[in-house]
Write an enzyme that holds these catalytic residues in place. Structure first.
Site, PDB file in Angstrom:
ATOM      1  N   CYS A 166       3.150   4.775  -1.910  1.00  0.00           N
ATOM      2  CA  CYS A 166       3.134   3.342  -2.172  1.00  0.00           C
ATOM      3  C   CYS A 166       1.696   2.851  -2.092  1.00  0.00           C
ATOM      4  O   CYS A 166       0.815   3.546  -1.590  1.00  0.00           O
ATOM      5  CB  CYS A 166       3.989   2.597  -1.150  1.00  0.00           C
ATOM      6  SG  CYS A 166       3.391   2.783   0.551  1.00  0.00           S
TER       7      CYS A 166
ATOM      8  N   CYS B 221      -3.951   2.347  -1.969  1.00  0.00           N
ATOM      9  CA  CYS B 221      -3.700   3.629  -1.306  1.00  0.00           C
ATOM     10  C   CYS B 221      -3.455   4.785  -2.266  1.00  0.00           C
ATOM     11  O   CYS B 221      -3.328   5.925  -1.827  1.00  0.00           O
ATOM     12  CB  CYS B 221      -2.510   3.504  -0.352  1.00  0.00           C
ATOM     13  SG  CYS B 221      -2.771   2.272   0.944  1.00  0.00           S
TER      14      CYS B 221
END
Length: 473
Positions: free
Chosen positions: A457, A137
């Protein structure tokens, strides 16, 4: 770790009253910021002997729920549209761009170097190098910082960085048994050899291998990790729903007020022009409460309503050395300053990247949490965000898991994701990082702040944080 944290952190509740109050404060804070510009008293973060790297512009095509308008396209189509949108908005000559870097997570096998294919499709010279990076991500974060490093090292003056994800069409493979048989069959020379191999094929060979948003090392999905993380930090289902409602409500307001300035229209071939994100859907706590747990059944707290949804989208950002930008007549939006990458346990701490990265980047920049005017954190799940806020505000966690003497503290919600976040705007895995950075830059200008902190994250138990400094107005 889950049981240890549960017992140790029960005295750190995120109450429903707190969440409801935070929602009210967040809904009222934006107009207050606009009405009273904060004084800029901090010195710039420029460093002697280090080139200043600036963001000239950042754009993204509308982020759409997977399976909707972009469903018939390929990833390079979306990335090409973002690149063309950037070219249109900036009028930067294509031949000025020294390098192109794109991030992506689930690769289309036909265009494994999607940066190169998108660049060629957008009309860039075949002499312009381009490569693709992947870091879950934070893939477009990696693309941006790769560009920052190339400029700081004097290798380039102008870099385009971005990211793309098309979850509407992911690669589905034959089973490994079937693949091995087919490859062996391709090498068979006689009819007898071919028939012998075919005779060995069994019905289970035809079972497809579907891609999963799961950790290879743990075989656990991020949703399961989010559920356990929320339980470990005592984040309830109601609190997660309240935070998700906050995200959608703030995003809808930002969309209606024209604050999402990074969105560029995209004329989809054979369809209408798409002009806005389609995942922003403020609901009600009553409706959200009716949804069943999505991962840990029947007692989990993570649902489709308080999670980011599968998203199609692409982003692009024009990054330059400050000297080059000014020489070309551009007024930069922001400086890209210090950044860090972190990694931790991919099972129990999979989604705690912001907690680990935030204090490190603040220390690297010589700032404190109170110096930051704008926070843009990636919202993978509402439970993940709230657990990170609790972890950041826990001396016990800092001392026992981070090797720190004290906590960094939790960002105040009146400065936190006030134009919505990934829960509402969408999360095309490889493209989100650029959205976070350009949103931080726009919010700094709109709200009168000087420093923004972007954090995210990523799968694999990794994370990223960066300091964004508003360019002098």
């Amino acid at each position: 770790m889950s049981s240890m944290l549960s017992s140790a952190l029960r005295n750190l509740p995120v109450s429903s009253a707190w969440a409801a109050g935070a929602l009210a404060r967040s809904l009222s804070c934006s107009s207050q910021f606009q009405a009273a510009v904060q004084p800029q008293t901090k010195k710039t973060l420029s460093k002697t002997g280090v080139k200043n790297v600036v963001v000239v512009e950042g754009v993204r095509i509308p982020f759409l729920q997977s399976g909707t308008t972009y469903a018939d396209l390929m990833p390079h189509d979306l990335a090409r549209a973002a690149l063309q949108g950037l070219l249109t908005r900036t009028s930067v000559p294509r031949d000025v761009v020294d390098y192109i870097v794109y991030g992506t997570v689930i690769q289309e096998v036909k265009t494994s170097n999607v940066a190169r294919e998108a660049a060629l499709g957008a009309g860039f010279s075949d002499k312009t190098p381009a490569h693709t990076v992947t870091m879950a991500c934070i893939s477009s974060n990696q693309a941006m910082t790769t560009g920052v490093g190339m400029i700081a090292a004097g290798q380039c003056d102008v870099v385009v960085a971005g990211g793309v994800e098309l979850m509407s069409d992911v690669p589905i493979r034959h089973s490994r048994k079937m693949r091995k048989t087919m490859l062996t069959l391709n090498r068979a020379k006689t009819l007898g050899q071919k028939l012998s191999l075919i005779s060995k094929i069994r019905p289970d060979y035809f079972a497809p291998e579907l891609p999963a948003v799961a950790e290879f090392s743990t075989s656990e999905t991020m949703g399961h990790s989010a559920d356990r993380l929320a339980a470990a930090f005592g984040v309830s289902r109601l609190e997660q729903d309240e935070y998700a409602l906050r995200s959608h409500t703030l995003a809808k307001r930002a969309q209606d007020e024209g604050l999402l300035q990074d969105v560029v229209p995209f004329k989809v071939p054979g369809k209408d022009t798409v002009t806005k994100d389609n995942g922003i859907r403020p609901s009600s706590l009553e409706q959200m409460g009716k949804l069943k747990p999505a991962f840990v059944k029947p007692y989990g707290t993570v649902t489709a309503a308080n999670s980011s949804f599968l998203t199609d989208g692409a982003s692009a950002m024009l990054i330059m050395s400050e000297e080059k930008a000014l020489a070309m007549g551009y007024k930069p939006k922001a400086y890209l300053r210090d950044f860090v990458y972190v990694s931790q346990d991919p099972k129990d701490q999979l989604l705690l990247g912001p907690t680990y990265a935030t204090p490190k980047v603040l220390e690297k920049a010589g700032l404190t949490l109170s110096d930051i005017h704008v926070f843009e954190f990636h919202e993978a799940f509402a439970g993940q965000i709230l657990a990170n806020l609790k972890a950041m505000d826990s001396d016990w966690f800092a001392q026992n898991y981070m090797g720190r003497k004290s906590k960094v503290g939790a960002p105040p919600l009146d400065k936190f994701n006030t134009w919505g976040g990934s829960l509402s705007l969408g999360h095309p895995f490889g493209a989100t990082g650029c959205r976070l950075v350009i949103t931080a830059a726009h919010r700094l200008k709109e709200e009168g702040g000087q420093y923004g902190l972007v954090a995210a994250c990523a799968a694999g138990g990794q994370g990223h944080a960066m300091i964004v400094e508003l360019y002098p107005q």
